[in-house]
Motif scaffolding. Structure first.
Motif, PDB file in Angstrom:
ATOM      1  N   ALA A 181       2.728  15.656   6.034  1.00  0.00           N
ATOM      2  CA  ALA A 181       2.059  16.807   6.623  1.00  0.00           C
ATOM      3  C   ALA A 181       1.798  16.555   8.106  1.00  0.00           C
ATOM      4  CB  ALA A 181       0.751  17.082   5.888  1.00  0.00           C
ATOM      5  N   PRO A 182       1.979  17.552   8.957  1.00  0.00           N
ATOM      6  CA  PRO A 182       1.819  17.347  10.405  1.00  0.00           C
ATOM      7  C   PRO A 182       0.484  16.736  10.794  1.00  0.00           C
ATOM      8  CG  PRO A 182       2.815  19.488   9.976  1.00  0.00           C
ATOM      9  CD  PRO A 182       2.428  18.929   8.637  1.00  0.00           C
ATOM     10  N   GLU A 183      -0.596  17.122  10.112  1.00  0.00           N
ATOM     11  CA  GLU A 183      -1.916  16.602  10.465  1.00  0.00           C
ATOM     12  C   GLU A 183      -2.088  15.133  10.081  1.00  0.00           C
ATOM     13  OE1 GLU A 183      -2.326  18.616   6.389  1.00  0.00           O
ATOM     14  OE2 GLU A 183      -1.270  18.959   8.291  1.00  0.00           O
ATOM     15  N   ARG A 184      -1.136  14.583   9.327  1.00  0.00           N
ATOM     16  CA  ARG A 184      -1.229  13.183   8.908  1.00  0.00           C
ATOM     17  C   ARG A 184      -0.325  12.264   9.721  1.00  0.00           C
ATOM     18  NH1 ARG A 184      -1.677  13.272   2.238  1.00  0.00           N
ATOM     19  NH2 ARG A 184      -3.466  14.695   2.137  1.00  0.00           N
ATOM     20  N   VAL A 185       0.562  12.839  10.516  1.00  0.00           N
ATOM     21  CA  VAL A 185       1.592  12.040  11.172  1.00  0.00           C
ATOM     22  C   VAL A 185       0.996  10.954  12.053  1.00  0.00           C
ATOM     23  CG1 VAL A 185       3.432  12.096  12.900  1.00  0.00           C
ATOM     24  CG2 VAL A 185       3.385  13.797  11.070  1.00  0.00           C
ATOM     25  N   ARG A 186       0.019  11.295  12.890  1.00  0.00           N
ATOM     26  CA  ARG A 186      -0.515  10.306  13.833  1.00  0.00           C
ATOM     27  C   ARG A 186      -1.174   9.139  13.101  1.00  0.00           C
ATOM     28  NH1 ARG A 186      -3.675  12.137  19.174  1.00  0.00           N
ATOM     29  NH2 ARG A 186      -1.539  12.847  19.526  1.00  0.00           N
ATOM     30  N   VAL A 187      -1.947   9.427  12.069  1.00  0.00           N
ATOM     31  CA  VAL A 187      -2.604   8.348  11.318  1.00  0.00           C
ATOM     32  C   VAL A 187      -1.561   7.481  10.622  1.00  0.00           C
ATOM     33  CG1 VAL A 187      -4.241   7.789   9.480  1.00  0.00           C
ATOM     34  CG2 VAL A 187      -4.665   9.744  10.968  1.00  0.00           C
ATOM     35  N   VAL A 188      -0.566   8.120  10.033  1.00  0.00           N
ATOM     36  CA  VAL A 188       0.498   7.372   9.361  1.00  0.00           C
ATOM     37  C   VAL A 188       1.211   6.454  10.341  1.00  0.00           C
ATOM     38  CG1 VAL A 188       2.740   7.586   8.247  1.00  0.00           C
ATOM     39  CG2 VAL A 188       0.845   9.027   7.495  1.00  0.00           C
ATOM     40  N   GLU A 189       1.552   6.955  11.500  1.00  0.00           N
ATOM     41  CA  GLU A 189       2.236   6.123  12.495  1.00  0.00           C
ATOM     42  C   GLU A 189       1.394   4.918  12.871  1.00  0.00           C
ATOM     43  OE1 GLU A 189       4.967   9.452  14.855  1.00  0.00           O
ATOM     44  OE2 GLU A 189       2.909   9.046  15.543  1.00  0.00           O
ATOM     45  N   ASP A 190       0.084   5.111  12.982  1.00  0.00           N
ATOM     46  CA  ASP A 190      -0.809   4.001  13.318  1.00  0.00           C
ATOM     47  C   ASP A 190      -0.809   2.942  12.214  1.00  0.00           C
ATOM     48  OD1 ASP A 190      -3.059   2.718  14.831  1.00  0.00           O
ATOM     49  OD2 ASP A 190      -4.138   3.214  12.984  1.00  0.00           O
ATOM     50  N   LEU A 191      -0.798   3.385  10.952  1.00  0.00           N
ATOM     51  CA  LEU A 191      -0.811   2.432   9.839  1.00  0.00           C
ATOM     52  C   LEU A 191       0.463   1.595   9.789  1.00  0.00           C
ATOM     53  CD1 LEU A 191      -2.222   4.636   6.917  1.00  0.00           C
ATOM     54  CD2 LEU A 191      -3.478   3.147   8.469  1.00  0.00           C
ATOM     55  N   LEU A 192       1.562   2.174  10.226  1.00  0.00           N
ATOM     56  CA  LEU A 192       2.848   1.500  10.118  1.00  0.00           C
ATOM     57  C   LEU A 192       3.087   0.467  11.216  1.00  0.00           C
ATOM     58  CD1 LEU A 192       5.054   4.562   9.156  1.00  0.00           C
ATOM     59  CD2 LEU A 192       4.412   2.672   7.662  1.00  0.00           C
ATOM     60  N   VAL A 247       0.858  -1.183   0.000  1.00  0.00           N
ATOM     61  CA  VAL A 247       0.000   0.000   0.000  1.00  0.00           C
ATOM     62  C   VAL A 247       0.890   1.228   0.000  1.00  0.00           C
ATOM     63  CG1 VAL A 247      -1.820   1.287   1.174  1.00  0.00           C
ATOM     64  CG2 VAL A 247      -1.832  -1.219   1.235  1.00  0.00           C
ATOM     65  N   ARG A 248       0.586   2.149  -0.911  1.00  0.00           N
ATOM     66  CA  ARG A 248       1.319   3.410  -1.021  1.00  0.00           C
ATOM     67  C   ARG A 248       0.511   4.487  -0.313  1.00  0.00           C
ATOM     68  NH1 ARG A 248       0.078   3.510  -6.526  1.00  0.00           N
ATOM     69  NH2 ARG A 248       1.193   5.498  -6.809  1.00  0.00           N
ATOM     70  N   VAL A 249       1.145   5.186   0.607  1.00  0.00           N
ATOM     71  CA  VAL A 249       0.470   6.180   1.444  1.00  0.00           C
ATOM     72  C   VAL A 249       1.051   7.554   1.150  1.00  0.00           C
ATOM     73  CG1 VAL A 249       0.053   6.933   3.816  1.00  0.00           C
ATOM     74  CG2 VAL A 249      -0.041   4.493   3.235  1.00  0.00           C
ATOM     75  N   MET A 250       0.167   8.528   0.927  1.00  0.00           N
ATOM     76  CA  MET A 250       0.588   9.880   0.598  1.00  0.00           C
ATOM     77  C   MET A 250       0.954  10.661   1.864  1.00  0.00           C
ATOM     78  SD  MET A 250      -2.142  10.986  -2.345  1.00  0.00           S
ATOM     79  CE  MET A 250      -1.024  12.272  -2.938  1.00  0.00           C
ATOM     80  N   GLY A 251       2.169  11.230   1.869  1.00  0.00           N
ATOM     81  CA  GLY A 251       2.544  12.081   2.986  1.00  0.00           C
ATOM     82  C   GLY A 251       1.923  13.456   2.864  1.00  0.00           C
ATOM     83  N   SER A 252       1.879  13.970   1.652  1.00  0.00           N
ATOM     84  CA  SER A 252       1.233  15.245   1.330  1.00  0.00           C
ATOM     85  C   SER A 252       0.899  15.188  -0.158  1.00  0.00           C
ATOM     86  CB  SER A 252       2.140  16.435   1.679  1.00  0.00           C
ATOM     87  OG  SER A 252       3.427  16.310   1.121  1.00  0.00           O
TER      88      SER A 252
END
Length: 245
Positions: A169-180, A155-160
């Motif tokens: 993007a700062p508002e995406r960091v928490r969700v991204v960390e959870d996915l990883l 799965v490819r996840v967009m940072g911004s």
């Protein structure tokens, strides 16, 4: 899986001929050749599908360095704005090339952000065809889990947004960390990389791979030199996270 992936330009002014494409691949060490599909209505042979937006094609790059580098084509379903368009293009590209690996996206009208629900619809159909699918999504737990459940191999996840070059993007960091955390499939950061530091941050967070494109051509940059630099960064990151013992 190779940790550094790249394409060969995000817009027509990013000009890449066959020799430049070959040198980009030599510099990066990437063994996947991203084959664009936006010209499919006018293309009759898989060899004529473009690699980027200039004279480099699947056939010309494969013939020049395919055997040398052990290249494997991946069908880049670039810039569709509906699931139906993405599926149609992917199926036609498979027919023309024989490749069954699909780098899937469905974007908003501005061509900068994934339309997640449309991506899932397209991924479901293409997985039903037995294809290997790498969907691009904005960070979202529900959508990520759906892609995994469909059997997507990565799965490819967009940072911004595409071309933003803002990193994650700062508002995406928490969700991204959870996915990883304990992801069942490899996860690629794809979208928004604007510096080598963003690549370092991605591996520190736990991404398995990164994809760069727009950054390689920023402000007249030399894409070959940029990829050489990024390859060194990726190799250093791989050593840093290697288990001991």
């Amino acid at each position: 899986m190779t940790q550094l992936f790249h394409c060969f330009g995000a817009k027509p002014e990013h000009r890449v001929d066959t020799e430049t494409a070959a040198n980009m691949l030599r510099a990066s060490g990437c063994t996947y050749l991203a084959v664009n599909t936006h010209t499919l209505p006018d293309t009759r042979s898989g060899d004529d599908l473009p690699v980027g937006y200039a004279s480099a094609t699947f056939g010309s790059v494969r013939d020049l360095v395919g055997a040398e580098l052990g290249l494997r084509p991946v069908l880049n379903i670039n810039h569709p704005t509906s699931a139906a368009e993405a599926v149609h293009r992917a199926r036609r590209a498979v027919e023309l090339t024989g490749s069954r690996v699909v780098k899937l996206e469905v974007l908003d009208p501005g061509l900068t952000t994934s339309v997640n629900d449309e991506v899932v619809v397209a991924a479901r159909e293409l997985r039903g065809d037995g294809l290997e699918v790498w969907p691009l999504i904005t960070p979202d737990r529900r959508v990520f889990d759906e892609c995994v459940e469909l059997g997507c191999s990565m799965v490819r996840v967009m940072g911004s947004p595409i071309g933003a070059r803002r990193g994650i993007a700062p508002e995406r960091v928490r969700v991204v960390e959870d996915l990883l955390v304990d992801s069942a499939v490899p996860v690629m950061l794809d979208g928004g990389i604007g510096s080598a530091e963003h690549v370092v941050e991605a591996f520190a967070m736990g991404f398995d791979s990164v994809l760069v494109n727009s950054y390689l051509f920023a402000e007249g940059a030399d894409p070959v030199a940029s990829l050489r630099e990024l390859r060194a960064v990726v190799e250093d990151a791989a050593v840093a996270v290697r288990p001991v013992g």
